[in-house]
Design a protein around this motif. Sequence first.
Motif, short mmCIF file in Angstrom:
data_model
loop_
_atom_site.label_atom_id
_atom_site.label_comp_id
_atom_site.label_asym_id
_atom_site.label_seq_id
_atom_site.Cartn_x
_atom_site.Cartn_y
_atom_site.Cartn_z
N ASN A 66 -2.77 -0.46 15.81
CA ASN A 66 -3.32 -0.46 14.74
C ASN A 66 -2.43 0.74 13.79
OD1 ASN A 66 -5.75 -1.39 14.89
ND2 ASN A 66 -6.53 0.08 16.25
N ILE A 104 -4.86 5.02 -4.19
CA ILE A 104 -5.75 4.70 -5.22
C ILE A 104 -7.27 4.55 -4.86
CG2 ILE A 104 -6.20 2.87 -6.76
CD1 ILE A 104 -3.37 2.00 -6.68
N LEU A 105 -7.35 4.15 -3.64
CA LEU A 105 -9.00 3.77 -3.13
C LEU A 105 -9.53 5.30 -2.68
CD1 LEU A 105 -8.62 0.43 -1.69
CD2 LEU A 105 -9.43 0.99 -3.93
N GLY A 106 -8.50 6.06 -2.57
CA GLY A 106 -8.97 7.07 -1.88
C GLY A 106 -9.47 7.02 -0.48
N MET A 107 -9.01 5.91 0.42
CA MET A 107 -9.62 5.81 1.71
C MET A 107 -8.54 5.54 2.83
SD MET A 107 -11.88 2.62 0.52
CE MET A 107 -13.31 2.53 -0.72
N PRO A 108 -9.00 6.06 3.90
CA PRO A 108 -8.31 5.99 5.03
C PRO A 108 -8.29 4.54 5.70
CG PRO A 108 -9.96 7.40 5.74
CD PRO A 108 -10.07 6.92 4.32
N MET A 109 -7.39 3.69 5.93
CA MET A 109 -7.66 2.29 6.03
C MET A 109 -7.10 2.12 7.54
SD MET A 109 -7.65 0.44 2.67
CE MET A 109 -6.02 0.65 2.28
N VAL A 110 -7.47 0.95 8.32
CA VAL A 110 -6.96 0.71 9.59
C VAL A 110 -6.55 -0.70 9.53
CG1 VAL A 110 -7.27 0.75 12.06
CG2 VAL A 110 -8.16 2.56 10.82
N ILE A 111 -5.33 -1.07 9.75
CA ILE A 111 -5.01 -2.35 9.67
C ILE A 111 -4.57 -2.88 11.11
CG2 ILE A 111 -3.32 -4.09 8.63
CD1 ILE A 111 -2.39 -1.68 6.53
N PRO A 112 -5.12 -3.88 11.63
CA PRO A 112 -4.75 -4.31 12.86
C PRO A 112 -3.46 -5.05 12.63
CG PRO A 112 -6.55 -5.72 11.93
CD PRO A 112 -6.29 -4.60 10.94
N LYS A 172 -2.86 3.08 10.55
CA LYS A 172 -3.86 3.82 9.91
C LYS A 172 -2.94 4.43 8.47
CE LYS A 172 -6.68 7.61 9.95
NZ LYS A 172 -7.31 8.65 10.96
N PHE A 209 -3.57 5.90 4.51
CA PHE A 209 -4.28 6.37 3.46
C PHE A 209 -3.96 5.86 2.05
CE2 PHE A 209 -6.09 9.36 0.29
CZ PHE A 209 -7.48 9.39 0.57
N ASP A 210 -4.93 4.92 1.59
CA ASP A 210 -4.75 4.33 0.18
C ASP A 210 -4.93 5.45 -1.12
OD1 ASP A 210 -4.53 1.19 -1.15
OD2 ASP A 210 -5.31 2.82 -2.33
N ILE A 220 0.92 -1.10 -0.13
CA ILE A 220 -0.01 0.13 -0.12
C ILE A 220 0.87 1.24 -0.11
CG2 ILE A 220 -1.62 1.39 1.16
CD1 ILE A 220 -2.94 -1.37 2.57
N ARG A 221 0.51 2.10 -0.98
CA ARG A 221 1.50 3.20 -1.22
C ARG A 221 0.85 4.57 -0.20
NH1 ARG A 221 3.35 7.47 -3.59
NH2 ARG A 221 1.38 8.34 -4.15
#
Lengths: 1493, 381
Positions: free
Chosen positions: A1305, A1312-1320, A1307, A1309-1310, A1287-1288
């Motif tokens: 956690n 391409i998807l334009g979404m902030p994502m939270v990876i456990p 966090k 921001f992807d 993920i860039r």
Amino acid sequence: MNNKPENKKIGAVLIVGGGIGGMQAALDLAESGIKVYLAEKESAIGGVMAQLDKTFPTNDCAMCTMAPRIVEIGRHKDIEIITLSDVKKVEGEAGNFKVILYKKARYINLDQCTGCSLCVEKCPIQVDSEFDQGIIKRTAIYRRYPQAVPGAFAIDKQGISPCRFACPAGVNPHAYVALIAQGRFAEALSVQRRENPFPAICGRICPHGCETECRRSDLDQPIAIAGLKRFLADWELANPDEKSSLPQDLKTKKEKVAIIGSGPAGLSCAHYLAHKGYHITIFEAFSVAGGMLRVGIPAYRLPRDILEKEIAAAVTDLGVEIKLNTPVDSLDEIRAQGYNAVFVAAGAHKGLTLGVPGENSEGVVDAVAFLKDVNLGKEMKLAGKKVVVVGGGNTAFDAARSSLRLGASKVTVAYRRSRKEMPANPWEIEEAEQEGVKIQYLVAPVEILSKDGRVANVKYIKMQLSEPDGSGRRRPVPIKGSEFSEPADIVIPAISQQPDLSFLSETSDIDISRAGSIEVDRVTLETNIPGVFAGGDAVTGPATAIEAIQAGKIAAQSVDRYLRGEGLKSGSEKGEWIKAEKDIEGLPEKRRVAMPEISVKARRDNFKEIQLGYTAEQAIEEAKRCLDCATCCECLLCVEACGAKAINHGMDIEGLVTIDVGAIILCPGFEAFDPSVKPELGYGRYPNVITSLQFERILSASGPFSGKVLRPSDNKPPKRIAFLQCVGSRDYERDYCSSVCCMYATKEAIMAKEHVGKDLECDIFFMDVRAFGKGFEQYYERAKKEGVNYIRCRIPSIKEVPESRNLAIEYLTEDDKKVSREYDLAVLAVGLKPPKGVKEISEIFGIKLNKFDFCETPLFRPVESGREGIYVAGPFTEPKDIPETVMQASASASKVQSLLKEVRGSLTGPKQYPPEIDVTGQEPRIGVFVCHCGTNIAGVVNVPGVVEYAKSLPNVVFATNSMYTCSTDSCENIKKMIKEHSLNKVVVASCTPRTHEPLFRSVLQEAGLNPYLFEMANIRDQCSWVHMHEPERATRKAKDLVRMVTAKTGLLEPLYKGSMPLKRSALVLGGGLSGMVSALEIANQGFEVYLVEKESELGGITKRIRYLVNGENPQDEIKTLIKQVEEKKNIHLFTDAKIEKVEGSIGNFKTTILTKIGPSTASHEIEHGVVIVATGAKEYNPKEYLYGHDERVITQLELEERLSSNGKSKKQKQQPKTVVMIQCVGSRDEERPYCSRMCCTEAIKNALKIKENTPDVNVYILYKDIRTYGFREGYYTKAREKGVVFIRYEDNKNPEVSINSNHLNVKVFDQILGMPMVIPADLVVLSAGIVAEDHNKIVAQFLKVPLTQDNFFLEAHMKLRPVDFANDGVFLCGLAHSSKSIEESIIQAQAAAGRAGTILSKDRIELEANISSVIDENCDGCAYCVDPCPFKAITLIEFMKEGSIKKTVQVNESLCKGCGTCMATCPKTGIIVKGFKLGQIAVQVEAALQPIE
Amino acid sequence: MASEVQINPALVTMVRDYGEFDGRGCYACGSCTVICPLTNNSGSFPRRPLRLAQVGAEKPLNGSLEPWLCYYCGECSTTCPQQTEPGESMMTLRRYLTAHYDWTGLAGKFFKSAVWEIGALVLVGAFVAFLAMLFHGPVVTDRVELTTFAPVDMVHHFDLIMLLTLTFFVFSNVFRMWWFAMVQGVVKIPFLLYLTQMPKLMLHAVTQIRFRECTDKLRWIKHFLLVSGYVLMFALIVVFLEWFQTDNIYPLSHPQRWLGYYATAVLVIFTIEILIGRVKKKEQIHKYSELSDWLFPILLLLTAVTGIAVHLFRYLGLPLLTYYTYVIHMSIAVPMLVIEVPFGKWAHLYYRPLGIYFHTIKEKALQLQASKQVVPAMEVP
């Protein structure tokens, strides 16, 4: 060098490939006493780097930085360049190889060619310039690039053109067609006349087999060669002023030659013999000259006036006498008239009969007789008659068409086979049919039925074709009972004809064959009677005019030899011809220019010429269709143009060269990916889609548009350029990164904006910007600041906008929006492929290739090919940039130095000169030599005028001029003049001292003069070239320049290069991987090494690397290395040590080392010749992402430790389910704006290890750009395949690590998807960068070497001197230079050793002669000069004089470069540069100001 | 700013159960989306939906409509520099979504397990045969009287019951699709849009007009003909059975004959064409074939062939053979409809137009939202 005993080492090396890698290795080895053979497949060394414009990240000009090296190699006495060569065979073993090279002919004598380029102006051939990537053309005689070494031209030959190959007379249509295409008709004509004196005739009636063979006929239609030839003749008639002058040596010989028959053979023989000066008489039985041309060929094909004019021009105007109406009765009679030789060319004028009943009826007349009557103007009564012509040859059609013209009501040609077998020219048949001639196929007359003795009917039988006969044509067989008859008034058998030699056979014993022709020697055309020769139809039976002309030509040669008493056969065999086979695939079709002709209606009742001939415009257009099959057309005009007589078209086409060497280095380079295999990108179809290499040429000041950025379709400057990355890289077929494209595209974009202007928009379409090298990241940031637009999308296709020829490119923005944009130009960043012929290379040298066909090298032995004694360097082993190539080349050189250390110097040695003449106290006696340089100087400057002027100058005792002063004979002349006129000083007024001064200096030395008693005046580059339109003023300036230089020369003094003994030992700082490798290499070369390590153990940071991305365990290697270092006798190890003091300079350093022994320290003073800095670097200690606050946040090295530790810690820590890696921690940020190069690969390595151990673990890698350059890309692909998620994140959107009720956690921001994502996450791994060691500053001070902003050591030149410091004798390698992989560290360490070896292998250090010198009486020790000295060569010293302390400065001669800064700062003339004394400069200035006359 | 997405690292593994996904490792270069003739800025694919699955963005993936916008021309797969087969991955996502919409969980079972799918088909087929055995009418053997053997009104009622059941499943699943895509999405949808965009739904359902924008126009024509035959036959046997299924043999000009012939002909021709394509694997779209890809055309073909056989035997006057074949015909057709329509590949017939419909609504809603945000600025005179 032959017949060396087995197993004896040879002190020579073969380097294959003369690119920058091969050049580096060559210089390193030649400098260290190894004889170098540098084999290059092109005509000049330089490789791809020579084609480049600027280099990143410094924007230095590639050619400017490498040109001095090219010149140095060209002039190096121990380097032999073998151009145009390929290695064919390698035998033997390490230390003693026998190599066989295939060397193509250059056709230019290297020693004689002065590179003046006059030949180029004459060459009519234009082919795509390889050097300029096909954007512009070059001539067939060419120099790869202006600065090329060897500077000699070369001729590009691809064999013999098919047209020329086909001609029985060896006429060279390619040459005159090429000249016509350029509108050079007079030259074309004279080239044509060399082999054929009758262009007007042959241009009309020759069956032109050349056209049948023309390669263009496989594409569309052959070139209209005959039409063009005819055009030349017609053009000459229309422009009599252009007529070439007659040869001057007519009738200079006393011998007389008789020629019997004035047909083409006789005329041709007469022409060539007349040229040679003989007295010629032609005896002709008929009332007209021309033989069959006159009496056989109707006027509508060959008008009488044309024939007569050509006979006059080519024969009678040369003084040949033609005796008409003079049949010869016997040979003896002729000989009796005093003729020394006879050529019998009586032709074949006897028509054959049909052999059928009724043949003697009135109205049957054979074709030869019939045509003769017609052509001699005998009245014929054919009006309203029915004519039958029997036969299918050209004569049959001549008879038929003549009959028609004479009024016959019906003309039928009866032929016994089908149209396919018909021997007549197809165009004859077509024209005859158009005119109304009827043709009956597959019939044969069996009887001629007569009525009242006159022909009334012809009885035929029908035929059918059976098996092919001896001639390959199908044999006709009569069909029984198929007879039929048709009415006829006239029957003309035109079956064949034969010579009528009754006049000879009756009166002499000349051998006549059963077929009725004269028997001759096939090669010399001599008959059984000495002095009597025969040729043409009389020998061959009926054949073409061109064959007769050839016979005449051969006969002329034989007669000449006979009369001069030479062996008739000497050298009459022409060399073996190889037919050129032009590749016509994909060439555009173009129909031939139609030959204008008169209509059928206007021609069928008269004998007017049918074809009207081309106009000049038509001829040029038609000639331009020529494909130039053979490239060089051998028009030989270059030979005429060459003043140095350097061109030899007859050189052997091939040659095998055998050399004996001890080792081999392969640097064959790479091949750029050909984007035409990806048709969707439009390369090759759309003119404005170009490759990056083409764009390099466009940017280059020496390129096709002289540095103007123009697009190919309309030569207009572009407003928008698209750069498409990864063309031929990073796809499933080539799953590797070409490593250089991102940076060169960045550079090209920056440079394009610089050339075109700031408004130029440059969009770079890319996937990851791989700015991983030293200074690259900063360069990339700079490009962004300058407005270069980076768009993260791989472009699958390009479409052309038809009207504007712009290019429409669709792409995705990073937030997934599809956009289409138009560009004026698209530049494809083509990747690097293995070199052409790599499979052959691997077979010949016995080396292994990897799956992409690059040479496979072991990770820990990165220059070894797998075969002992053969080393490899450059992109041949992996796509790489210039500095990496240069390093690997030096590393290879180091290996060769070790292998051949015993035989170092055995094949090299200083050049021997005569003892020097002492000129002290002599009055100056100056000789001035002024160069014409072909027309380079003399075309503008009045050279003799300059010579005269020079003679008038004070102290000048001799002055002369020469065509090329640098040529061997001119140099000999200089030596001769020095002796003759007792010259003690020399001035050459020619070109630049940069390239030629060393040559002339050595000429002086050879004449016994001190080489510094020489000066050059550059009247070419600085005068004739820049003032080419003002010859008068240029001449005045040339005189000024000569006057200035001569004035200075008067004050020149002998100078001597000093030298110092040196310590043949090295100090290596740092006992990590690089330091150890370097130490071992130098020790293996046979020198002493002092290895200093600050820790108590060797190994450095590499000890923390547990496994490598390819699965190898580096610890085994490290252990072996440590053991080797410890055991090596000539390595002296200091651990727990540090540097106290460093003194001295190259060759003679003195260093104090302190070592800790328990609580106390010991001091060691060592002396050494060189220093190698290998002090390493360390991992960044992160402050980010909760590192140090939570034990679940670790660095990659810590992860590596965990992953490799056995089981124990696995139990301790719970197995993580999700691992998140964060890249660029401590790299590419504001504080450390550089890329740490290895972290991407390290993260992927560890991710793969995790997946290998426990495939279920989820691995996320958060990155900015994945920089897995070269073959590392494959591991990136593998990681993705294994499910590692990448993920860039953007620069300003760094990931956040947080703890939420003890859960980690991450966090992010992807983009391409334009979404902030939270990876456990269960584990967060930070890819910490590499940072410089703190102590670098201290080391830098000790060694007087610079550091970068980031505290790494700064090399002398980023591209070409990557392991050197500006400070001589100090080298660097490993992480101290910048972050790099293990493999790269080893290469650089070996390279440093290789470079060190060039110094340590010498006994003494040679110093410059033109260096600073202190004038003690003037110096008062003010020390103004000390600080400005850029080389830190000046020190202030104190001494006692008459009881008081005085100060003065001292120059370290080994450091001084003679730049003159000190002299400029000194207020009291206390320090001067030898050779540039104030007085010497002053007279030069005075001379400059002195008015002329 | 969109709200945070909780990552489910297991998502991609779940998706992979539905077929080929991400064979060689995508590096998100974007080539696939650039080359796609159907993608547009509000419905960007294939990269976006594939990436949702790759990174584990489960909720956005479940609500994504992009997989339904793709007609699988295969351009993306031939263009992909890493040969990751994005086209087939999109196919897999459609299976995944079909399964995800289905509340019964059967679709998931059928897609993932051949035993389940074939078992279910056999079971339903056996049940039909069983019903036929129990409820068939008198067997007239001297002439063909299919309407006596299988009383039309009874069959018709059975059909209608089946239709109702199917409708229930389809509607409940479509509701879930709507819920995931439209309610759980980030945009508020004005209800009116559902009405104004209704014609779009009809248009796409009937014509599959978007398919025409793919590079190979011929494929749209083939697909359109197949659908026309299928829908026609479906209407004939489910809605107009009493008119269609008769023992009268009408003249050729009668619509009953030629409509029936047309429908069977295109069904036979194009299912065979599909099957040949899948065997040959020459075209990009036929390179990969899951069981569901095979079963749908095979069942259609078998239904058509047995239907033809029934018609033929009746025509030839072979009563017993006609009756048996009819039972077989029913034992194939019914399971095909019951299993494939709500739970199998057939579902794309309504999910695809619905996907386009919902997507258009969403697009309009987004535009409205955007225009509202700039309204004040525009109102300044």
